[in-house]
Design a protein around this motif. Structure first.
Motif, PDB file in Angstrom:
ATOM      1  N   SER A   1       3.919 -30.227   6.901  1.00  0.00           N
ATOM      2  CA  SER A   1       4.041 -29.580   5.598  1.00  0.00           C
ATOM      3  C   SER A   1       3.216 -30.348   4.574  1.00  0.00           C
ATOM      4  O   SER A   1       3.114 -31.575   4.634  1.00  0.00           O
ATOM      5  CB  SER A   1       5.499 -29.539   5.152  1.00  0.00           C
ATOM      6  N   ALA A   2       2.637 -29.611   3.625  1.00  0.00           N
ATOM      7  CA  ALA A   2       1.808 -30.253   2.606  1.00  0.00           C
ATOM      8  C   ALA A   2       1.820 -29.408   1.338  1.00  0.00           C
ATOM      9  O   ALA A   2       1.895 -28.176   1.397  1.00  0.00           O
ATOM     10  CB  ALA A   2       0.377 -30.424   3.106  1.00  0.00           C
ATOM     11  N   PHE A   3       1.735 -30.092   0.199  1.00  0.00           N
ATOM     12  CA  PHE A   3       1.649 -29.412  -1.089  1.00  0.00           C
ATOM     13  C   PHE A   3       0.217 -28.968  -1.363  1.00  0.00           C
ATOM     14  O   PHE A   3      -0.742 -29.681  -1.043  1.00  0.00           O
ATOM     15  CB  PHE A   3       2.067 -30.351  -2.217  1.00  0.00           C
ATOM     16  N   ALA A   4       0.081 -27.801  -1.989  1.00  0.00           N
ATOM     17  CA  ALA A   4      -1.202 -27.334  -2.501  1.00  0.00           C
ATOM     18  C   ALA A   4      -0.969 -26.724  -3.876  1.00  0.00           C
ATOM     19  O   ALA A   4       0.066 -26.092  -4.119  1.00  0.00           O
ATOM     20  CB  ALA A   4      -1.835 -26.305  -1.570  1.00  0.00           C
ATOM     21  N   PRO A   5      -1.908 -26.914  -4.802  1.00  0.00           N
ATOM     22  CA  PRO A   5      -1.754 -26.334  -6.138  1.00  0.00           C
ATOM     23  C   PRO A   5      -2.261 -24.899  -6.203  1.00  0.00           C
ATOM     24  O   PRO A   5      -3.238 -24.534  -5.532  1.00  0.00           O
ATOM     25  CB  PRO A   5      -2.614 -27.248  -7.001  1.00  0.00           C
ATOM     26  N   HIS A   6      -1.608 -24.112  -7.041  1.00  0.00           N
ATOM     27  CA  HIS A   6      -2.019 -22.737  -7.313  1.00  0.00           C
ATOM     28  C   HIS A   6      -1.973 -22.532  -8.825  1.00  0.00           C
ATOM     29  O   HIS A   6      -1.078 -23.062  -9.492  1.00  0.00           O
ATOM     30  CB  HIS A   6      -1.075 -21.736  -6.635  1.00  0.00           C
TER      31      HIS A   6
END
Length: 340
Positions: free
Chosen positions: A180-185
């Motif tokens: 799992s990993a964070f990504a910005p939107h």
């Protein structure tokens, strides 16, 4: 297991090890783009967590408190107690060389050394990602990837929070790495009420100040300092500060040492960028480490990054990163603020 015993009897690798800084090609299909960035404004806040406060719940609540869908944070001072955590471990085979240990706990209060956090959403629910290090009773420093159940200790914790009104941070399983990993939107712009004059806060949203920061997700194999420079250039930041950032690299290569392959987790990353809008490549001479540039080197952008990492033995190492030598292992959650 408790009280720092996590370094004992850990599973050993069943595959050949590489030197620190050797990039890993993951088993899943490569994802694009390799750097995902969202320019954003930010507001800075200090929050104090009293003894017994659930660290994860408090940071997740901060999303609502500051009316944002993403924030980053760095821990300033205080104590944990207790601590629930894992740290990097060897994976099952050469195609999957990275994993995590079982969960461990430290049952007694431990003084904060460093910590950084990313807070956003997973499956529509507030979710928090924290890496930290702490000093134990015997003076040794340990660290890891914190888990829910970690609380503020008797002296509490002070946390510096950067609320990001223009970025929604989403944690999903990454097809490339399996983690799992964070990504910005980008967030959706607010719509004004059709029947009333805008309030001051609505007016600010309708005519906001320009972005003064960038939040980014850096994918595996990207060289960390080169990615920082690329983020600054894309945003038009000539000078910038890196703070409240965390992630992993394939081991770590410092100017005066290293930490072992295949993965280390950063409890924090900080640093400075100058001359980013010049056309040259990053200087790999001593000027990138803070000495005075001379001659033609004046035009070269300077990226100086320092950090602290936790390795597969649970050991903590600190230092200045060697330029061009640290590929991202799984992901890096980067927060960069414009200084000029």
């Amino acid at each position: 297991m408790s009280n720092g015993a996590e370094t004992r009897n850990l599973p050993q690798p069943t595959f050949p090890l590489q030197t620190p800084g050797t990039a890993v090609v993951h088993a899943g299909p490569p994802q694009h783009p390799r750097i995902v960035s969202v320019p954003t404004r930010f507001t800075e806040h200090i929050i104090d967590l009293t003894e017994g406060t659930d660290v994860f719940a408090a940071l997740e609540q901060a999303l609502a408190d500051f009316a944002v869908e993403g924030l980053t944070a760095e821990f300033v001072s205080g104590q944990f107690g207790p601590i629930a955590f894992v740290h990097p471990a060897y994976g099952p085979d050469a195609a999957h060389p990275m994993s995590f240990t079982e969960a461990f706990t430290v049952d007694h209060p431990a003084r904060l050394a460093h910590a950084a956090a990313t807070v956003g959403f997973r499956d529509g629910t507030p979710f928090c990602h924290i890496h930290a290090s702490w000093t134990q009773d015997d003076g040794t420093i340990k660290g890891g990837h914190l888990l829910p159940g970690t609380l503020a200790g008797p002296e509490g914790l002070r946390v510096r929070v950067f609320a990001l009104p223009d970025a929604r941070l989403i944690s999903d399983v990454d097809a490339e790495t399996g983690f799992s990993a964070f990504a910005p939107h980008p967030t959706e712009p607010a719509s004004p009420s059709p029947t009333a004059a805008p309030t001051p806060s609505e007016s600010d949203r309708l005519t906001p100040r320009p972005p003064d920061a960038v939040v980014s997700r850096i994918r595996p194999g990207e060289i960390l300092d080169e990615a920082v420079l690329a983020v600054c250039r894309s945003a038009g930041f000539d000078s910038a500060e890196v703070t409240a950032s965390l992630g992993s690299t394939t081991g770590a290569v410092f100017v005066d040492g290293s930490a072992p392959w295949p993965a280390v987790e950063f409890t924090h990353l900080s640093g400075t960028v100058t001359g980013a809008t010049s056309t040259g490549a990053i200087s790999t001479t001593a000027t990138s480490l803070g000495s005075s540039p001379t001659g033609a080197q004046d035009a070269a952008p300077q990226v100086v990054l320092t950090g602290e990492v936790v390795d597969v033995a649970g050991q903590v190492t600190r230092g200045t990163l060697e330029p061009g030598a640290n590929p991202v292992a799984v992901t890096f959650e980067l927060f960069v603020r414009r200084t000029a």
